[in-house]
Design a protein around this motif. Structure first.
Motif, mmCIF file in Angstrom:
data_model
loop_
_atom_site.group_PDB
_atom_site.id
_atom_site.type_symbol
_atom_site.label_atom_id
_atom_site.label_comp_id
_atom_site.label_asym_id
_atom_site.label_seq_id
_atom_site.Cartn_x
_atom_site.Cartn_y
_atom_site.Cartn_z
ATOM 1 N N MET A 250 67.536 57.989 96.903
ATOM 2 C CA MET A 250 67.864 57.204 98.100
ATOM 3 C C MET A 250 68.815 56.073 97.726
ATOM 4 O O MET A 250 68.555 55.331 96.781
ATOM 5 N N THR A 251 69.923 55.971 98.452
ATOM 6 C CA THR A 251 70.899 54.934 98.144
ATOM 7 C C THR A 251 70.411 53.577 98.626
ATOM 8 O O THR A 251 69.654 53.473 99.589
ATOM 9 N N ARG A 252 70.867 52.565 97.939
ATOM 10 C CA ARG A 252 70.467 51.197 98.264
ATOM 11 C C ARG A 252 71.268 50.674 99.450
ATOM 12 O O ARG A 252 72.416 51.060 99.659
ATOM 13 N N LEU A 253 70.633 49.806 100.243
ATOM 14 C CA LEU A 253 71.332 49.137 101.347
ATOM 15 C C LEU A 253 72.188 48.033 100.729
ATOM 16 O O LEU A 253 71.750 46.897 100.570
ATOM 17 N N SER A 254 73.405 48.380 100.385
ATOM 18 C CA SER A 254 74.269 47.497 99.610
ATOM 19 C C SER A 254 74.971 46.472 100.483
ATOM 20 O O SER A 254 75.010 46.598 101.714
ATOM 21 N N LEU A 255 75.569 45.491 99.838
ATOM 22 C CA LEU A 255 76.348 44.493 100.556
ATOM 23 C C LEU A 255 77.486 45.151 101.327
ATOM 24 O O LEU A 255 77.752 44.816 102.487
ATOM 25 N N ALA A 256 78.144 46.126 100.675
ATOM 26 C CA ALA A 256 79.273 46.786 101.307
ATOM 27 C C ALA A 256 78.832 47.607 102.526
ATOM 28 O O ALA A 256 79.485 47.580 103.575
ATOM 29 N N SER A 257 77.716 48.328 102.395
ATOM 30 C CA SER A 257 77.256 49.150 103.516
ATOM 31 C C SER A 257 76.758 48.292 104.669
ATOM 32 O O SER A 257 76.955 48.640 105.836
ATOM 33 N N ILE A 258 76.136 47.171 104.344
ATOM 34 C CA ILE A 258 75.705 46.259 105.407
ATOM 35 C C ILE A 258 76.915 45.729 106.163
ATOM 36 O O ILE A 258 76.946 45.726 107.395
ATOM 37 N N ARG A 259 77.921 45.319 105.409
ATOM 38 C CA ARG A 259 79.129 44.775 106.031
ATOM 39 C C ARG A 259 79.839 45.826 106.883
ATOM 40 O O ARG A 259 80.350 45.524 107.971
ATOM 41 N N GLN A 260 79.855 47.063 106.411
ATOM 42 C CA GLN A 260 80.591 48.110 107.101
ATOM 43 C C GLN A 260 79.831 48.678 108.298
ATOM 44 O O GLN A 260 80.430 48.951 109.347
ATOM 45 N N ASP A 261 78.519 48.848 108.173
ATOM 46 C CA ASP A 261 77.760 49.615 109.163
ATOM 47 C C ASP A 261 76.880 48.781 110.076
ATOM 48 O O ASP A 261 76.509 49.249 111.156
ATOM 49 N N ALA A 262 76.511 47.573 109.663
ATOM 50 C CA ALA A 262 75.591 46.779 110.484
ATOM 51 C C ALA A 262 76.217 46.468 111.838
ATOM 52 O O ALA A 262 77.384 46.082 111.921
ATOM 53 N N PHE A 263 75.428 46.652 112.896
ATOM 54 C CA PHE A 263 75.950 46.514 114.249
ATOM 55 C C PHE A 263 75.019 45.704 115.137
ATOM 56 O O PHE A 263 75.442 44.817 115.867
ATOM 57 N N ALA A 264 73.730 46.000 115.084
ATOM 58 C CA ALA A 264 72.766 45.309 115.941
ATOM 59 C C ALA A 264 71.381 45.455 115.327
ATOM 60 O O ALA A 264 71.183 46.182 114.351
#
Length: 262
Positions: free
Chosen positions: A1-15
């Motif tokens: 399972m991949t980690r909820l990274s800084l980059a993924s949070i920045r790219q995908d976080a919406f609500a």
């Protein structure tokens, strides 16, 4: 399972919740959206006290709305009600300022508040035809009846193109406030938005009545009914578009502070 990274949070976080947001991304399309709007005179000083600067109330009218949304993309089937005030902005343009809203669906409550700043609270509004000949709108907060609106059902037709222009060409304003973790305001903005791709399927008017009751947590009666001046019943298809920041109050306050300290 991949980690909820800084980059993924920045790219995908919406609500919120971040892994399963309470609503999809805008814009939202509404089919057969049904408006029942009663315009009434109220106390002008009460209006002035609640309309945020730089907006100014245009007159002493409040537009009390009951809205049925049986087919809305992402939000489903729900009903809302509330008070809208005619205002002028800094450039003298006529617009609508939404003062209060009450509705029965968690998704549009969360999305409306977080995206645009709609002043939404959970309650039980209804819009239906009562006794065959009366358009009836109601609002219950808890066990208490707060608002009742009635109109003769489709007594007189209205100009469909004029009603379309009202919906499509009038800017709408909201006061959006989102708190910081310390309880102070992190976001404090005047938001402007438009309705797009509007087609009006029918529009009517008729004799109307409106009754508002005092309630501590649903204070619609703080803008009391002096006299009903008109009503309209409109059915339309439209898109609720994304908004824009008309004024950032926190940035404006900081600029004023810096100017004073120079």
């Amino acid at each position: 399972m991949t980690r909820l990274s800084l980059a993924s949070i920045r790219q995908d976080a919406f609500a919120m919740p971040v892994h399963n947001p309470a609503y999809p991304r805008p814009p939202y399309r509404f089919i057969n959206r049904e408006y029942f709007v009663i315009s009434y005179q109220t106390d002008f000083e009460a209006l002035r006290a609640i309309v945020p600067e730089p907006l100014l109330p245009e007159n002493d009218l409040v537009h009390y709305e009951f809205i049925r949304m049986p087919d809305s993309s992402g939000f489903g089937d729900y009903t809302e009600t509330g008070q809208v005030i005619s205002v002028r902005d800094e450039d003298g343009r006529l617009g609508n300022y939404t003062h209060s809203m009450y509705l029965d669906d968690e998704g549009p409550i969360a999305g409306g508040r977080e995206l645009w700043g709609f002043p939404k609270k959970l309650a039980r509004p209804t819009l239906s035809v009562d006794g065959n000949d009366t358009l009836l709108g109601t609002l219950d907060y808890g066990t208490q009846r707060i608002a009742t609106g009635t109109m003769g059902y489709k007594h007189l037709p209205l100009d469909i193109e004029a009603e379309r222009k009202k919906l499509a060409e009038t800017p709408n304003y909201l006061l959006k406030v989102i708190p910081h973790v310390d309880g102070s305001a992190r976001v404090c903005e005047l938001v402007r938005f438009y309705l797009r791709d509007v087609s009006v399927l029918g529009a009517w008017t008729g004799p109307a009545g409106l009754e508002l009751h005092s309630h501590a947590l649903a204070p619609v009666a703080d803008l009391p009914v002096k006299r009903v001046v008109g009503a309209r019943h409109v059915i339309a298809n439209l898109t609720l578009d994304i908004g824009e920041v008309a004024l950032d109050y926190l940035a404006a306050a900081e600029s004023m502070k810096l100017a004073v300290n120079r």
